[in-house]
Write a protein that holds these residues in place. Sequence first.
Motif, PDB file in Angstrom:
ATOM      1  N   VAL A 142       0.858  -1.189   0.000  1.00  0.00           N
ATOM      2  CA  VAL A 142       0.000   0.000   0.000  1.00  0.00           C
ATOM      3  C   VAL A 142       0.892   1.236   0.000  1.00  0.00           C
ATOM      4  O   VAL A 142       1.826   1.334   0.797  1.00  0.00           O
TER       5      VAL A 142
ATOM      6  N   ALA B 207      -6.667   4.675   0.800  1.00  0.00           N
ATOM      7  CA  ALA B 207      -6.601   3.237   1.094  1.00  0.00           C
ATOM      8  C   ALA B 207      -7.613   2.850   2.171  1.00  0.00           C
ATOM      9  O   ALA B 207      -8.259   1.809   2.087  1.00  0.00           O
TER      10      ALA B 207
ATOM     11  N   GLU C 267     -10.112   2.523  -1.548  1.00  0.00           N
ATOM     12  CA  GLU C 267      -9.233   2.255  -2.692  1.00  0.00           C
ATOM     13  C   GLU C 267      -8.574   0.883  -2.550  1.00  0.00           C
ATOM     14  O   GLU C 267      -8.368   0.181  -3.531  1.00  0.00           O
ATOM     15  N   VAL C 268      -8.254   0.520  -1.309  1.00  0.00           N
ATOM     16  CA  VAL C 268      -7.682  -0.802  -1.056  1.00  0.00           C
ATOM     17  C   VAL C 268      -8.796  -1.690  -0.498  1.00  0.00           C
ATOM     18  O   VAL C 268      -9.415  -1.359   0.520  1.00  0.00           O
TER      19      VAL C 268
END
Length: 703
Positions: free
Chosen positions: A359, A367, A371-372
């Motif tokens: 990441v 994130a 997004e993650v």
Amino acid sequence: MTTSPITKVYGVCPHDCPDTCATITEVQDGRAVAFYANPDHPYTQGWLCAKVRPYLERVYDPERLMYPLRRVGAKGSGQWQRISWAEAIAEITTRWQQIIAQYGAAAILPYSYSGTLGIVQNAVCQHRLWNRMGASGLERSICGAAAEHAVLATLGRRIAAPPEDVLHSKLVILWGHNPASTGPHFMPFLRQAQKQGCYVVVIDPRRTRTARSADLHLQPRPATDGALALGIMHVLEAEGLHDEAWLHQYATGWEDLRARLADYPPERVAAITGVPVAVITELARRYARTTPALIKIADGLQRHANGGQTVRAIACLPALTGQYGLAGGGLAYSTGGYIAWDGATLARQHECPPVPRVVNMNRLGAALTGEVHDPPIMSLYVFNANPVTSTPNTAKVIQGMQREDLFTVVHDLFLTDTAQYADLVLPATSQLEHADLHRAYGQVTLQYNAPALAPLGECKPNWDVMRLLAAGMGYTDTWLQQDDETVLREILDVTRTQGDAFTRSVLAGITLERLKAEGSVGLNLPADFVPFRDPATGTPRFFTDDGRIKLRCDALISSGLDPVPEYHTPAEFAHATPDDLILITGAPHHFVSGSLGNQASLRQKEGAPSIEINPHDAAARGISTGMMVTVGNARGSCQLQALVTQDVPPGVVVAPKGHWGKYAADGRNVNWTTPDALADLAGQSTYHSNLVRVVADGSGQGA
Ligand SMILES: Nc1nc2c(c(=O)[nH]1)N[C@H]1C(S)=C(S)[C@@H](COP(=O)(O)OP(=O)(O)OC[C@H]3O[C@@H](n4cnc5c(=O)[nH]c(N)nc54)[C@H](O)[C@@H]3O)O[C@H]1N2
Ligand SMILES: Nc1nc2c(c(=O)[nH]1)N[C@H]1C(S)=C(S)[C@@H](COP(=O)(O)OP(=O)(O)OC[C@H]3O[C@@H](n4cnc5c(=O)[nH]c(N)nc54)[C@H](O)[C@@H]3O)O[C@H]1N2
Ligand code: SF4
Ligand SMILES: [Mo]
């Protein structure tokens, strides 16, 4: 009355600073009574900077965390309950086991960067436990990743001459680097060189403390330095001032670079950079006729969307006049690559499951907010870092940290802006309370920091906490339970005996015993050592596969980069309107990023969070010095105090990083505005490719 004896303990400044000063702590009855510079260190030269001189204020600050805390109110509400270490470790490992069972270990993200730069409390702690667990990796690209990769790609190794060698230089270009604040021990050497006739050029949009004493100060538009370097090279080539024979013998890709230079005549470069044609040509001619000529860069310059190519272009420039391999010439970026620690011993990746994913730390907010995924991040473990203060796009970071289903642990010395959003807070030791080993990135000694004090209160060093967590998770690997000294000794011994040939040579004879006895030991370099000069032949030799400098670097193609240096305008600037200003947020003089930003005496010296604005831009907005202004864009905004000054050119505003939101009336700092877009190389942060509007308060703007 008898007084107990005073013992003197060797130490090292732990901060993210190229100087890595050698310190001495005097201890009496278990308490530090004095703290000062080691007078014998060749680069520290007996003095510490204004930031670290009052270090005992930090160690004995009444606001230091002394025991673990558990959140009792809502996230961010600042209500805490004291708990024991046993409870804290049990709670963390229980939660992690549940998360691993449900989502897999990739759902756990360690977040750390530069609170200390020690080998044990930073490097080992970044990897071992997390590798064993199979947690998400972190791409550590907040600071200088683009420059590191660009220098490595061009020269093959990230080394530079000892900083004292500037005494050989006849011309120095400090390019986007402000050592008077960010690496102050270079300044006396620079002054001495200047007294001997060395001509000093500073290239920085802002008139910094360093620029004030320069012979020439160029103020290019931000993020146009790549074009400037290409323009200087264009003049060298066009006027036949370059060294054709050197380039044919020691460089790869000169013909490709030459073709590229055709696109950068001084007229075009002047239009891009705002630096007049005559100044560009004069600097090129002076650079060509002065030898040895040194270009010194750091990381501020490359915190732009085009940072990788900017550093590539600058790193090529000394080749044109054959400056590499000359004492006092070439490029000085970092000395961090003299020692390449044995990665396997340090991180133990080969004994662990593969890292499931990585990441990017600059995307922390994104994130945490989606997004993650697959799995999402369900737990965040922060140490050596203060992302709510220091990471870009703060609104996103806080939005992520407020997630009720995110289990956050913060290990720090203080209740930072980040710790405010934690579920559990753990108290950390200061540099006087733990052992460590420090290589420097701006000088050439290796240093041991001996613990001077027992940990205060219930504070624990990073590595001790990792050992407790490893045991709590049921991991039985011996390399997760070694004490500090065993870890250090093993990494040092394996690196010295089995490292690459250059590392083995610089570490020859440097043992932990010697480091403990002497505190600092100079790397083993011959008296006439010059980077990128073959000691056998005296001719240039780089650490690349073919020994030549890579003006064209095909390995960069896989990173999506043109293998030949090029200039692109950052996307953020493409749609600028006349109301927009470029905000640069470089180093504060009295803090190191967010570190020390809570120390009362230093906050007082640094003054209120402010923004420098040119009189022309201030007048257009009805702003005068001392007025509160709102600085903002679509990402967010913050309030700062205006300082109207000619130190910044029209179109550019400057506000230092490092102020804590906690102490501001609006609870915010400049990172509410900064972009989390990534640069052209290595996932680099792009803090300074930042367009903002600045509005006098009362006139009602703010995102
Ligand atoms: N006092 C103090 N010392 C520090 C730190 C600190 O916060 N405070 N931080 C430490 C850390 S983490 C680091 S990485 C180093 C950084 O060390 P430096 O790189 O020296 O510091 P910065 O202030 O980040 O950036 C240097 C200069 O780059 C300029 N700059 C920004 N954009 C451009 C550009 O497009 N072109 C040019 N030519 N110049 C540009 C800024 O105006 C600034 O003066 O310093 C370390 N030392
Ligand atoms: N706007 C803007 N922001 C920037 C930059 C910029 O140019 N502009 N520059 C960036 C740069 S160059 C950098 S390097 C980053 C730095 O970003 P960070 O690495 O997050 O650095 P700090 O904000 O200094 O936070 C470090 C924290 O570690 C803690 N700490 C110190 N020692 C220890 C220890 O032994 N154990 C534990 N557990 N904690 C410890 C300190 O108390 C401090 O709170 O900031 C970036 N932020
Ligand atoms: S911050 Fe830098 S200059 Fe200051 S004491 Fe530490 S290493 Fe030395
Ligand atoms: Mo940094």
